[in-house]
Design a protein around this motif. Sequence first.
Motif, short mmCIF file in Angstrom:
data_model
loop_
_atom_site.label_atom_id
_atom_site.label_comp_id
_atom_site.label_asym_id
_atom_site.label_seq_id
_atom_site.Cartn_x
_atom_site.Cartn_y
_atom_site.Cartn_z
N ALA A 6 -8.09 -17.39 3.19
CA ALA A 6 -8.45 -16.02 2.80
C ALA A 6 -7.39 -15.00 3.16
N THR A 7 -6.41 -15.37 3.97
CA THR A 7 -5.34 -14.43 4.31
C THR A 7 -4.27 -14.35 3.23
N LEU A 8 -4.35 -15.22 2.24
CA LEU A 8 -3.35 -15.23 1.17
C LEU A 8 -3.79 -14.32 0.02
N GLU A 9 -2.86 -13.51 -0.45
CA GLU A 9 -3.16 -12.58 -1.54
C GLU A 9 -3.64 -13.31 -2.79
N GLU A 10 -3.02 -14.43 -3.12
CA GLU A 10 -3.44 -15.14 -4.34
C GLU A 10 -4.88 -15.67 -4.22
N THR A 11 -5.32 -15.99 -3.01
CA THR A 11 -6.71 -16.42 -2.83
C THR A 11 -7.66 -15.26 -3.09
N LEU A 12 -7.33 -14.09 -2.56
CA LEU A 12 -8.18 -12.91 -2.79
C LEU A 12 -8.20 -12.53 -4.27
N ARG A 13 -7.05 -12.66 -4.92
CA ARG A 13 -7.01 -12.39 -6.37
C ARG A 13 -7.89 -13.39 -7.13
N GLU A 14 -7.77 -14.68 -6.77
CA GLU A 14 -8.57 -15.72 -7.43
C GLU A 14 -10.07 -15.47 -7.24
N ALA A 15 -10.42 -14.92 -6.09
CA ALA A 15 -11.83 -14.61 -5.81
C ALA A 15 -12.30 -13.35 -6.54
N GLY A 16 -11.36 -12.59 -7.13
CA GLY A 16 -11.73 -11.41 -7.89
C GLY A 16 -11.88 -10.15 -7.08
N VAL A 17 -11.13 -10.03 -5.98
CA VAL A 17 -11.24 -8.85 -5.12
C VAL A 17 -10.94 -7.56 -5.87
N GLU A 18 -10.04 -7.61 -6.84
CA GLU A 18 -9.70 -6.39 -7.58
C GLU A 18 -10.90 -5.80 -8.31
N HIS A 19 -11.89 -6.63 -8.62
CA HIS A 19 -13.07 -6.17 -9.36
C HIS A 19 -14.32 -6.12 -8.49
N ALA A 20 -14.19 -6.50 -7.22
CA ALA A 20 -15.34 -6.54 -6.31
C ALA A 20 -15.70 -5.14 -5.84
N ARG A 21 -16.93 -4.98 -5.41
CA ARG A 21 -17.37 -3.71 -4.82
C ARG A 21 -17.38 -3.78 -3.30
N ARG A 22 -17.61 -5.01 -2.75
CA ARG A 22 -17.73 -5.17 -1.30
C ARG A 22 -17.00 -6.42 -0.84
N LEU A 23 -16.53 -6.37 0.40
CA LEU A 23 -15.88 -7.53 1.01
C LEU A 23 -16.23 -7.57 2.49
N ALA A 24 -16.58 -8.74 2.98
CA ALA A 24 -16.81 -8.95 4.41
C ALA A 24 -15.67 -9.81 4.94
N ALA A 25 -14.89 -9.26 5.84
CA ALA A 25 -13.80 -10.00 6.48
C ALA A 25 -14.33 -10.50 7.82
N CYS A 26 -14.73 -11.75 7.86
CA CYS A 26 -15.40 -12.26 9.06
C CYS A 26 -14.77 -13.56 9.56
N LEU A 27 -13.46 -13.62 9.54
CA LEU A 27 -12.75 -14.76 10.10
C LEU A 27 -12.83 -14.69 11.63
N PRO A 28 -12.67 -15.80 12.31
CA PRO A 28 -12.82 -15.78 13.77
C PRO A 28 -11.67 -15.10 14.52
N ASN A 29 -10.54 -14.88 13.86
CA ASN A 29 -9.35 -14.33 14.49
C ASN A 29 -9.13 -12.89 14.02
N ASP A 30 -8.98 -11.97 14.97
CA ASP A 30 -8.81 -10.56 14.62
C ASP A 30 -7.56 -10.31 13.78
N ALA A 31 -6.46 -10.96 14.11
CA ALA A 31 -5.22 -10.76 13.35
C ALA A 31 -5.41 -11.18 11.90
N ASP A 32 -6.12 -12.28 11.66
CA ASP A 32 -6.39 -12.72 10.30
C ASP A 32 -7.25 -11.70 9.57
N ASN A 33 -8.25 -11.14 10.25
CA ASN A 33 -9.11 -10.14 9.62
C ASN A 33 -8.32 -8.88 9.28
#
Length: 121
Positions: A6-33
């Motif tokens: 989930a830290t990769l831009e292409e993954t977020l694009r594939e998930a459709g983040v550009e068209h999403a209304r909400r996102l929960a960043a809940c990885l276990p590592n703060d730097a990753d979030n």
Amino acid sequence: MLVRDATLEETLREAGVEHARRLAACLPNDADNVYVVLTARDLGPNLHIVARAAEEQAEVKLIRAGANRVVAPTIIGGHRMAVALTKPAVSDFIDSITANKLELGLSNSKSIPSRRSWDVS
């Protein structure tokens, strides 16, 4: 469901983040979030982002990175324990009003579980 980093831009694009209304960043590592929030905010300027903070000092960084809200489960848990010890009636009341089923309406959303190279089992 996508099983990607989930830290990769292409993954977020594939998930459709550009068209999403909400996102929960809940990885276990703060730097990753922080990285996910920065990338998601860049891809979706109007995105409502809620991020998880493992450490208290990460809260300011997540807000600065673009999170609208930050939730710190360990801090919330500590506060709830203190209330349960010092004000049991208040704790019971909070439990009674939060015990209702939470309807999030996430039926059309895509989930990206964290799959970092060191997480693979």
